[in-house]
Design a protein around this motif. Structure first.
Motif, mmCIF file in Angstrom:
data_model
loop_
_atom_site.group_PDB
_atom_site.id
_atom_site.type_symbol
_atom_site.label_atom_id
_atom_site.label_comp_id
_atom_site.label_asym_id
_atom_site.label_seq_id
_atom_site.Cartn_x
_atom_site.Cartn_y
_atom_site.Cartn_z
ATOM 1 N N SER A 96 0.831 -1.200 0.000
ATOM 2 C CA SER A 96 0.000 0.000 0.000
ATOM 3 C C SER A 96 0.869 1.255 0.000
ATOM 4 O O SER A 96 1.701 1.448 0.886
ATOM 5 N N LEU A 97 0.692 2.101 -1.002
ATOM 6 C CA LEU A 97 1.437 3.349 -1.120
ATOM 7 C C LEU A 97 0.451 4.480 -1.365
ATOM 8 O O LEU A 97 -0.391 4.410 -2.262
ATOM 9 N N GLN A 98 0.557 5.543 -0.564
ATOM 10 C CA GLN A 98 -0.289 6.717 -0.747
ATOM 11 C C GLN A 98 0.564 7.951 -0.983
ATOM 12 O O GLN A 98 1.546 8.193 -0.273
ATOM 13 N N ILE A 99 0.200 8.720 -1.995
ATOM 14 C CA ILE A 99 0.824 10.026 -2.243
ATOM 15 C C ILE A 99 -0.052 11.076 -1.566
ATOM 16 O O ILE A 99 -1.259 11.138 -1.809
ATOM 17 N N LEU A 100 0.553 11.904 -0.726
ATOM 18 C CA LEU A 100 -0.227 12.784 0.141
ATOM 19 C C LEU A 100 -0.347 14.213 -0.360
ATOM 20 O O LEU A 100 -1.303 14.908 0.002
ATOM 21 N N ASN A 101 0.608 14.699 -1.163
ATOM 22 C CA ASN A 101 0.630 16.141 -1.433
ATOM 23 C C ASN A 101 0.901 16.499 -2.883
ATOM 24 O O ASN A 101 1.487 17.547 -3.166
ATOM 25 N N TYR A 102 0.490 15.653 -3.831
ATOM 26 C CA TYR A 102 0.727 16.003 -5.231
ATOM 27 C C TYR A 102 -0.109 17.222 -5.626
ATOM 28 O O TYR A 102 -1.239 17.391 -5.176
ATOM 29 N N ARG A 103 0.462 18.065 -6.456
ATOM 30 C CA ARG A 103 -0.261 19.188 -7.034
ATOM 31 C C ARG A 103 0.090 19.301 -8.509
ATOM 32 O O ARG A 103 1.108 18.789 -8.954
ATOM 33 N N GLU A 104 -0.754 19.974 -9.250
ATOM 34 C CA GLU A 104 -0.576 20.068 -10.701
ATOM 35 C C GLU A 104 0.745 20.756 -11.040
ATOM 36 O O GLU A 104 1.140 21.746 -10.414
#
Length: 405
Positions: free
Chosen positions: A330-338
């Protein structure tokens, strides 16, 4: 600071409105010396536009000023406008102490339920969070707004002997309804007509779960559906394991469909299921492919539903990342932005949470990895992207409409 800026703005608006009225009266030959003007003289659309741009902490203070402002800020229409302009943040659940934090590490609330052995933060939608509380005696799903403090406990499904359970939580804009789904397999399969997984749907505001039939695929990752654009998303494969693909569940017509995925290479049956992670961050669907060690390819869908818009945004080559991907799956990306990759500065970092313990920060420019410390929080925690909002789950359950329209 935010409330002081707001009061200054209020003073300027009041003063300018007063001066305009005085000038108009002087032209008519009438001089008014004691004319009281307030923010309430502004048209409602202007008040909504001003208030909806303020931080949520300031909104909570404004609600205490007067009854009319309290009514305005409590209206479902205002909550919707404010939500559309609210910035993304990160929500953290500290499992050991059962506390909920935002990324400012200020506790929002504590679940004072010591008999619960397990607590899981399933997902977030429109500022509402779906929690799973599990103990030997009971299995409870609840939906909370941690900002407002209101919540609803969902009814218990009739059957108790469950072997497998996959969940999802989301919102259908066309009907203004929130729904929770459960995908179940039972320990006593002989008691049901099919050996496949069963799909059950609960609409918030009702008191029942509806069985809508069999699951047409085998869902791999994640074990909860990620919500975006009125649908839940997973990575899946066919029952014969010959093909792998992304799929979605539309919360409107309640149907499963194959969903356009990125052009990742197929590795037939040897591909481990934990080499793929699907999620949503910054309003974008992403897929992390960690099959080719030590590479972790991160694909971003720039235009929802358009297969050609999938872009391989990051390629992380690091043995630590590969090891954690294999270990936790399980891997979650928390703060991606365009345009995070194109506009990266020296301090731009992509935060990734593996399982519930390993938080890594990937420097987009230097390609280096570091382990941030979450001060004051135990190692056993969950984190998800989150937008604080004024959406009331109780009003949503009653399907209350706006009083402003």
């Amino acid at each position: 600071m935010a409330i002081s800026r707001f009061l200054k703005m209020k003073s300027c608006i009041t003063r300018s409105k007063f001066q305009a009225k005085e000038a108009a009266k002087e032209e008519d030959g009438v001089l008014a010396t004691n004319y009281n003007v307030s923010m309430e003289d502004l048209p409602l659309p202007i008040l909504v536009d001003i208030f909806s741009r303020l931080p949520i902490k300031t909104i909570l203070q404004i609600k205490c000023v007067c009854k009319s402002w309290h009514s305005l800020c409590s209206d479902p229409y205002f909550a919707k406008i404010h939500l559309a302009r609210a910035p993304f943040s990160i929500m953290i659940l500290e499992k050991f102490c059962k506390r909920i934090y935002t990324n400012s590490l200020v506790p929002l609330f504590t679940l004072n339920q010591g008999d619960k052995e397990r607590l899981s933060l399933l997902s977030s939608c429109n500022g509402l969070i779906c929690l799973h509380e599990f103990s030997y005696k009971q299995d409870v799903i609840s939906v909370w707004n941690p900002i407002l403090g209101d919540h609803l406990v969902l009814p218990q499904p009739k059957r108790k002997s469950v072997a497998t359970r996959i969940r999802g939580f989301g919102y259908n804009q066309s009907t203004n309804q929130y729904k929770v789904i459960q995908i179940l397999s039972y320990k006593d399969q002989a008691a049901i007509s099919s050996s496949k997984l069963q799909v059950e749907v609960h609409t918030i505001g009702t008191n029942t779960w509806r069985n809508i039939g069999d699951l047409p695929y085998v869902l791999n990752q994640p074990y909860y559906g990620v919500f975006l654009n009125g649908a839940l998303h997973w990575y899946a494969h066919s029952h014969d394991k010959r093909t792998a693909f992304m799929c979605s569940f539309d919360l409107g017509d309640e149907q499963f469909r194959q969903f356009p995925g990125p052009p990742t290479r197929e590795y037939d049956k040897c591909r481990p299921i934990n080499s793929i992670s699907v999620g949503v961050s910054g309003g974008f669907l992403y897929l992390c492919d960690g099959f080719l060690e030590p590479n972790l390819d991160i694909w971003i869908m720039k235009k929802y539903g358009v297969k050609e818009s999938w872009t391989k945004e990051f390629v992380i080559v690091n043995s630590v990342v590969s090891k954690l991907q294999r270990l936790y799956g399980s891997l979650q990306i928390l703060n991606y932005r365009e345009n995070m990759n194109k506009e990266a500065t020296e301090g731009t970092e992509l935060q990734m949470l593996f399982g519930s313990e390993a938080l890594l920060a990937y420097n987009v420019r230097s390609k280096s990895i570091r382990r941030p410390k979450v001060f004051g929080v135990q190692t056993n925690y969950q984190a998800i992207p989150y937008i604080p909002s004024l959406v009331s789950i109780k009003k949503a359950a009653m399907n209350e409409s706006s009083q402003m329209l």
